[in-house]
Design an enzyme around this catalytic site. Structure first.
Site, PDB file in Angstrom:
ATOM      1  N   GLY A 278      44.628 -41.081  95.687  1.00 28.07           N
ATOM      2  CA  GLY A 278      43.366 -40.441  96.033  1.00 28.07           C
ATOM      3  C   GLY A 278      43.163 -40.156  97.503  1.00 28.07           C
ATOM      4  O   GLY A 278      42.074 -39.745  97.909  1.00 28.07           O
ATOM      5  N   PRO A 321      50.041 -42.266  96.099  1.00 33.44           N
ATOM      6  CA  PRO A 321      49.614 -40.964  96.628  1.00 33.44           C
ATOM      7  C   PRO A 321      50.324 -39.810  95.932  1.00 33.44           C
ATOM      8  O   PRO A 321      51.532 -39.861  95.711  1.00 33.44           O
ATOM      9  CB  PRO A 321      50.055 -41.039  98.098  1.00 33.44           C
ATOM     10  CG  PRO A 321      51.229 -41.968  98.091  1.00 33.44           C
ATOM     11  CD  PRO A 321      50.960 -42.967  96.998  1.00 33.44           C
ATOM     12  N   GLY A 322      49.561 -38.797  95.539  1.00 38.23           N
ATOM     13  CA  GLY A 322      50.160 -37.584  94.994  1.00 38.23           C
ATOM     14  C   GLY A 322      49.877 -36.456  95.971  1.00 38.23           C
ATOM     15  O   GLY A 322      50.749 -35.997  96.713  1.00 38.23           O
ATOM     16  N   TYR A 364      36.656 -27.295  90.561  1.00 39.70           N
ATOM     17  CA  TYR A 364      36.030 -28.342  91.395  1.00 39.70           C
ATOM     18  C   TYR A 364      35.264 -27.782  92.583  1.00 39.70           C
ATOM     19  O   TYR A 364      34.924 -28.552  93.481  1.00 39.70           O
ATOM     20  CB  TYR A 364      37.089 -29.260  92.013  1.00 39.70           C
ATOM     21  CG  TYR A 364      38.118 -29.849  91.111  1.00 39.70           C
ATOM     22  CD1 TYR A 364      37.768 -30.616  90.004  1.00 39.70           C
ATOM     23  CD2 TYR A 364      39.472 -29.695  91.405  1.00 39.70           C
ATOM     24  CE1 TYR A 364      38.743 -31.189  89.220  1.00 39.70           C
ATOM     25  CE2 TYR A 364      40.454 -30.276  90.619  1.00 39.70           C
ATOM     26  CZ  TYR A 364      40.077 -31.021  89.517  1.00 39.70           C
ATOM     27  OH  TYR A 364      41.041 -31.590  88.751  1.00 39.70           O
ATOM     28  N   CYS A 391      40.185 -11.841  84.149  1.00 38.40           N
ATOM     29  CA  CYS A 391      38.955 -11.303  83.580  1.00 38.40           C
ATOM     30  C   CYS A 391      37.888 -12.378  83.544  1.00 38.40           C
ATOM     31  O   CYS A 391      37.488 -12.832  82.458  1.00 38.40           O
ATOM     32  CB  CYS A 391      39.220 -10.777  82.182  1.00 38.40           C
ATOM     33  SG  CYS A 391      40.411  -9.451  82.232  1.00 38.40           S
ATOM     34  N   TYR A 421      48.359 -30.044  92.454  1.00 38.78           N
ATOM     35  CA  TYR A 421      47.395 -29.617  91.435  1.00 38.78           C
ATOM     36  C   TYR A 421      47.192 -28.103  91.374  1.00 38.78           C
ATOM     37  O   TYR A 421      46.122 -27.628  91.006  1.00 38.78           O
ATOM     38  CB  TYR A 421      46.051 -30.345  91.631  1.00 38.78           C
ATOM     39  CG  TYR A 421      46.232 -31.847  91.663  1.00 38.78           C
ATOM     40  CD1 TYR A 421      46.611 -32.533  90.505  1.00 38.78           C
ATOM     41  CD2 TYR A 421      46.091 -32.569  92.842  1.00 38.78           C
ATOM     42  CE1 TYR A 421      46.824 -33.904  90.540  1.00 38.78           C
ATOM     43  CE2 TYR A 421      46.301 -33.938  92.874  1.00 38.78           C
ATOM     44  CZ  TYR A 421      46.673 -34.603  91.716  1.00 38.78           C
ATOM     45  OH  TYR A 421      46.893 -35.944  91.741  1.00 38.78           O
TER      46      TYR A 421
HETATM   47  C1  LIG Z   1      45.687 -38.850  89.931  1.00 40.16           C
HETATM   48  C2  LIG Z   1      46.118 -40.239  90.178  1.00 40.16           C
HETATM   49  C3  LIG Z   1      46.782 -40.567  91.345  1.00 40.16           C
HETATM   50  C4  LIG Z   1      47.052 -39.574  92.443  1.00 40.16           C
HETATM   51  O1  LIG Z   1      45.906 -39.047  93.005  1.00 40.16           O
HETATM   52  P1  LIG Z   1      46.003 -38.179  94.348  1.00 40.16           P
HETATM   53  O2  LIG Z   1      44.607 -37.749  94.597  1.00 40.16           O
HETATM   54  O3  LIG Z   1      46.916 -37.039  94.067  1.00 40.16           O
HETATM   55  O4  LIG Z   1      46.561 -39.080  95.397  1.00 40.16           O
HETATM   56  C5  LIG Z   1      47.219 -41.858  91.499  1.00 40.16           C
HETATM   57  N1  LIG Z   1      47.014 -42.792  90.548  1.00 40.16           N
HETATM   58  C6  LIG Z   1      46.383 -42.499  89.407  1.00 40.16           C
HETATM   59  C7  LIG Z   1      46.208 -43.565  88.400  1.00 40.16           C
HETATM   60  C8  LIG Z   1      45.913 -41.231  89.180  1.00 40.16           C
HETATM   61  O5  LIG Z   1      45.264 -40.954  88.041  1.00 40.16           O
END
Ligand SMILES: *Cc1c(COP(=O)(O)O)cnc(C)c1O
Length: 463
Positions: A278, A321-322, A364, A391, A421
């Site tokens: 997150g 982290p993603g 969002y 559309c 995303y």
């Molecule tokens: C989505 C998610 C993440 C990654 O969230 P980011 O906002 O991309 O860092 C990590 N852990 C869990 C369990 C998630 O659902």
């Protein structure tokens, strides 16, 4: 849904002036390093390059729209996270942000672990050679087939999300004669977004088991009682696009409270705590994300202090982290198709993609930046809205943007920070062909996910 919904879709763009538009940037040609990937720059002709290659060449070779991923930047962010958290912690890249086999190989080479949350993500990870013990499997409704595949493959951990799942995973593991390492996902009553977080007693959401009311403690009790499961820790994920660690502080306090309760009731000190992902990135120049080493230091301090207060050994920390790894490393390149000035309002700039390659703005109200990248311009800033070709009047890519007033059809514009995303949430709406992901590094560009073709579309439609 309203009966008077517009035939082109229920969601309308707010076309009326909102009163406070952002001020135009001082220099429309400048690329803000916060928002663009590390190797993005303008060359002496004013053309933006990434990995040393001009976007004009990239557009010619790969077409538009397309995502260009800066491999050097991706790898350096992986290393920064791994180094910041060090040997006594684990970094799991959240595959849902963007996953492909090339990305899995980079993660492996840079020493990261990987979160998956579906059979599809799991097969991608395994196929690309990620060792199963470095994979964590998430999700609030994993199917029995998915669970069995994960246990058979030997995934390092499964994150349990419900009472049913405790029994399902235990049963499958026992049937296969293994003891599956698991964590329990708890909800701590902290919801964090950007600069604020809300701490409540309850959390009204589908993920995890609430600490409040004792469900999480009951899940621990049941898990400890099952032979097929080895409970290694507690997991918490509090939100997305977070810039401040104070939400994690409250979460860690509450999770450590549960660890102490587990010690008192069962005589075991669980060895791991996973604080989820997150962490925020800069989508616009107004965002100020923190560096991984700041985040690592803060989280280590928080967990250590909370554990000292509770008289517990400090557990091993995991983070997931993603967005913070892949988000800033890519931009979407579009060609401008039509330009429609609306008197006294703004100018609508239509590109050759839209909500099918970036749903986040519609979904969002996400904010993005945009720049003219095929040339520079000295023209005045023009209040613009970058929209797609779908559309749906809510098909907005960048809600408020300034582009030069001499913008013309055929110009290339790019939206930075689309690594996370966007491709992973891309759709075929209006039978759009999902764009390719092209990795660029040291003057070499190669497709890692190819563009969808009309053949692909027709192949799924079996008549
Ligand atoms: C989505 C998610 C993440 C990654 O969230 P980011 O906002 O991309 O860092 C990590 N852990 C869990 C369990 C998630 O659902």
């Amino acid at each position: 849904m309203s009966r008077s919904a517009h035939p082109a879709g229920p969601r309308h763009a707010d076309v009326l002036p909102e009163g406070h538009h952002p001020a135009p940037p001082a220099d429309l040609n400048r690329l803000d390093a916060k928002v663009w990937s590390r190797t993005a720059a303008r060359n002496e002709d004013g053309v933006v390059t990434v990995g040393g290659i001009e976007v004009t060449r990239l557009a010619e070779e790969f077409g538009t729209p397309a995502y260009f991923l800066d491999e050097e930047d991706f790898r350096s962010r992986c290393r920064a996270w791994a180094e910041a958290f060090g040997a006594d912690a684990d970094v799991f890249y959240a595959g849902k942000a963007f996953l492909s086999r090339a990305v899995v190989r980079w993660l492996h080479e840079e020493g990261l672990n990987l979160d998956v949350c579906s059979g599809g993500e799991l097969i991608t990870a395994l196929d690309a050679g990620m060792p199963a013990d470095r994979i964590a499997f998430h999700g609030n409704n994993k199917s029995p087939e998915e669970i069995e595949r994960a246990v058979r493959a030997g995934v390092g951990r499964i994150v349990l999300d419900s009472f049913q799942e405790i029994v399902r995973v235990a049963h499958i593991a026992q049937g296969l004669g293994v003891r599956q390492r698991v964590l329990i996902r708890v909800t701590v009553g902290v919801e964090a977004h950007t600069h604020e977080f809300i701490a409540t007693a309850h959390e009204d959401q589908k993920f995890g088991l609430p600490l409040a009311g004792g469900q999480a403690a009951e899940a621990v009790r049941r898990t400890l009682g099952l032979d097929g499961l080895e409970l290694v820790g507690i997991h918490s994920h509090i939100g997305s696009q977070i810039f401040d660690t104070s939400g994690f502080e409250v979460a860690a306090h509450r999770v450590v409270g549960l660890l102490a309760q587990i010690r008192d009731e069962h005589g075991v000190e669980l060895p791991e705590i996973d604080l989820g992902g997150g962490l925020g990135i800069a989508y616009t120049s107004d965002d100020d994300p923190r560096e991984p080493h700041h985040i690592a230091k803060a989280l280590h301090e928080i967990v250590t202090r909370e554990c000292e207060n509770a008289g517990l050994r400090t557990p091993r920390i995991s983070v997931e982290p993603g967005r913070a790894i892949v988000g800033p490393t890519a931009f979407t390149l579009y060609e401008v198709g039509t330009i429609k000035p609306l008197q006294g309002l703004r100018t609508y700039v239509s590109v050759d993609g839209g909500m099918s390659d970036n749903i986040r703005t519609a979904l969002y109200d996400a904010e993005y930046s945009v720049a003219l990248v095929s040339r520079t311009s000295d023209a005045a800033p023009m209040l613009s809205r970058v929209v797609g070709k779908h559309c749906e009047s809510g098909d907005i890519v960048v809600r408020d943007a300034f582009l030069p007033a001499d913008l013309a059809p055929g110009d290339l514009i790019a939206v930075p920070a689309t690594g996370a995303y966007c491709r992973s949430m891309a759709s075929n709406y209006n039978h759009a062909l999902r764009p390719p992901v092209v990795a660029v590094r040291d003057g070499v560009a190669r497709v890692i996910v190819r563009r969808e073709t009309e053949e692909d579309l027709l192949r799924l439609d079996v008549g």
